[in-house]
Design a protein around this motif. Structure first.
Motif, mmCIF file in Angstrom:
data_model
loop_
_atom_site.group_PDB
_atom_site.id
_atom_site.type_symbol
_atom_site.label_atom_id
_atom_site.label_comp_id
_atom_site.label_asym_id
_atom_site.label_seq_id
_atom_site.Cartn_x
_atom_site.Cartn_y
_atom_site.Cartn_z
ATOM 1 N N PHE A 7 0.813 -1.214 0.000
ATOM 2 C CA PHE A 7 0.000 0.000 0.000
ATOM 3 C C PHE A 7 0.853 1.274 0.000
ATOM 4 N N MET A 8 2.156 1.173 0.330
ATOM 5 C CA MET A 8 3.037 2.336 0.347
ATOM 6 C C MET A 8 3.757 2.545 -0.986
ATOM 7 N N ARG A 9 3.624 1.624 -1.921
ATOM 8 C CA ARG A 9 4.370 1.701 -3.178
ATOM 9 C C ARG A 9 3.999 2.912 -4.031
ATOM 10 N N GLU A 10 2.800 3.410 -3.893
ATOM 11 C CA GLU A 10 2.397 4.563 -4.705
ATOM 12 C C GLU A 10 2.823 5.897 -4.106
ATOM 13 N N PHE A 11 3.423 5.885 -2.916
ATOM 14 C CA PHE A 11 3.819 7.110 -2.251
ATOM 15 C C PHE A 11 5.321 7.333 -2.341
ATOM 16 N N ASP A 12 5.742 8.602 -2.228
ATOM 17 C CA ASP A 12 7.153 8.952 -2.211
ATOM 18 C C ASP A 12 7.668 8.721 -0.794
ATOM 19 N N THR A 13 8.502 7.709 -0.619
ATOM 20 C CA THR A 13 9.011 7.381 0.716
ATOM 21 C C THR A 13 10.354 8.027 0.997
ATOM 22 N N ASP A 14 10.858 8.844 0.071
ATOM 23 C CA ASP A 14 12.150 9.510 0.254
ATOM 24 C C ASP A 14 12.005 10.923 0.813
ATOM 25 N N VAL A 15 10.824 11.310 1.240
ATOM 26 C CA VAL A 15 10.615 12.649 1.790
ATOM 27 C C VAL A 15 11.312 12.743 3.144
ATOM 28 N N ASP A 16 12.087 13.826 3.340
ATOM 29 C CA ASP A 16 12.791 14.039 4.612
ATOM 30 C C ASP A 16 11.914 14.889 5.522
ATOM 31 N N PHE A 17 11.390 14.293 6.577
ATOM 32 C CA PHE A 17 10.538 15.015 7.512
ATOM 33 C C PHE A 17 11.332 15.603 8.674
ATOM 34 N N GLY A 18 12.667 15.402 8.691
ATOM 35 C CA GLY A 18 13.510 16.006 9.710
ATOM 36 C C GLY A 18 13.694 15.157 10.951
ATOM 37 N N PHE A 19 13.323 13.896 10.918
ATOM 38 C CA PHE A 19 13.569 13.048 12.080
ATOM 39 C C PHE A 19 14.383 11.828 11.644
ATOM 40 N N THR A 20 15.085 11.246 12.623
ATOM 41 C CA THR A 20 15.915 10.075 12.369
ATOM 42 C C THR A 20 15.658 9.054 13.456
ATOM 43 N N PRO A 21 15.398 7.811 13.116
ATOM 44 C CA PRO A 21 15.235 6.792 14.157
ATOM 45 C C PRO A 21 16.586 6.488 14.825
ATOM 46 N N VAL A 22 16.577 6.373 16.153
ATOM 47 C CA VAL A 22 17.793 6.062 16.914
ATOM 48 C C VAL A 22 17.474 4.977 17.920
ATOM 49 N N SER A 23 18.510 4.282 18.378
ATOM 50 C CA SER A 23 18.295 3.158 19.292
ATOM 51 C C SER A 23 18.057 3.587 20.729
ATOM 52 N N LYS A 24 18.499 4.798 21.105
ATOM 53 C CA LYS A 24 18.253 5.277 22.475
ATOM 54 C C LYS A 24 18.049 6.778 22.459
ATOM 55 N N LYS A 25 17.506 7.298 23.532
ATOM 56 C CA LYS A 25 17.228 8.724 23.645
ATOM 57 C C LYS A 25 18.544 9.499 23.620
ATOM 58 N N PRO A 26 18.614 10.523 22.762
ATOM 59 C CA PRO A 26 19.846 11.323 22.724
ATOM 60 C C PRO A 26 20.043 12.096 24.022
ATOM 61 N N ALA A 27 21.307 12.394 24.330
ATOM 62 C CA ALA A 27 21.621 13.195 25.523
ATOM 63 C C ALA A 27 21.033 14.579 25.337
ATOM 64 N N GLU A 28 20.608 15.187 26.434
ATOM 65 C CA GLU A 28 20.029 16.527 26.378
ATOM 66 C C GLU A 28 21.057 17.507 25.835
ATOM 67 N N GLU A 29 20.639 18.309 24.886
ATOM 68 C CA GLU A 29 21.532 19.314 24.330
ATOM 69 C C GLU A 29 21.286 20.635 25.040
ATOM 70 N N THR A 30 22.366 21.276 25.464
ATOM 71 C CA THR A 30 22.228 22.550 26.161
ATOM 72 C C THR A 30 22.785 23.703 25.352
ATOM 73 N N LYS A 31 23.516 23.413 24.281
ATOM 74 C CA LYS A 31 24.083 24.512 23.504
ATOM 75 C C LYS A 31 22.956 25.265 22.800
ATOM 76 N N GLY A 32 23.133 26.528 22.661
ATOM 77 C CA GLY A 32 22.127 27.351 22.013
ATOM 78 C C GLY A 32 21.056 27.846 22.969
#
Length: 125
Positions: A7-32
């Motif tokens: 059912f996903m074959r007709e859709f563009d799956t290469d769209v970058d929505f700005g998120f990346t799957p990761v195996s664990k929660k990233p450390a809190e960023e304080t810079k900025g």
């Protein structure tokens, strides 16, 4: 593409929505993250207020335009229905004038076609 569901074959799956799957929660960023200057915050709040005000004005203009368009369309529709009545009501009235079981109507083809053309002109523009 074999690794995606059918059912996903007709859709563009290469769209970058700005998120990346990761195996664990990233450390809190304080810079900025710095404490904002109160004057800068006041300016930002003022700018946001100005933007909200401008958006309200735009929305009012759009609402007024929509209302005017609806009135024009309603007036045009009413006018067209009155024109349709002028075509159909005399026709139906003449058909109902007599209680005779039969109607003699020679050369009705061109007469009916002319009325149909008038009707289609009104309903289809």
């Amino acid at each position: 593409m074999a690794d995606i569901p059918d059912f996903m074959r007709e859709f563009d799956t290469d769209v970058d929505f700005g998120f990346t799957p990761v195996s664990k929660k990233p450390a809190e960023e304080t810079k900025g993250q710095t404490s904002a200057d109160p004057l800068e915050l006041a300016k930002i709040k003022s700018d946001v207020s100005d933007i909200k005000s401008a958006m309200n004005e735009v929305m009012q203009i759009v609402a007024e335009k929509d209302s005017v368009n609806k009135e024009i369309q309603d007036a045009d529709t009413t006018k067209r229905f009155k024109e349709i009545e002028k075509i159909m009501l005399p026709f139906l009235y003449n058909l109902s004038k007599s209680n005779e079981p039969y109607i003699h109507w020679p050369n009705r083809g061109p007469i009916i076609k002319a009325q149909m053309d008038k009707l289609l002109k009104l309903t289809r523009g």
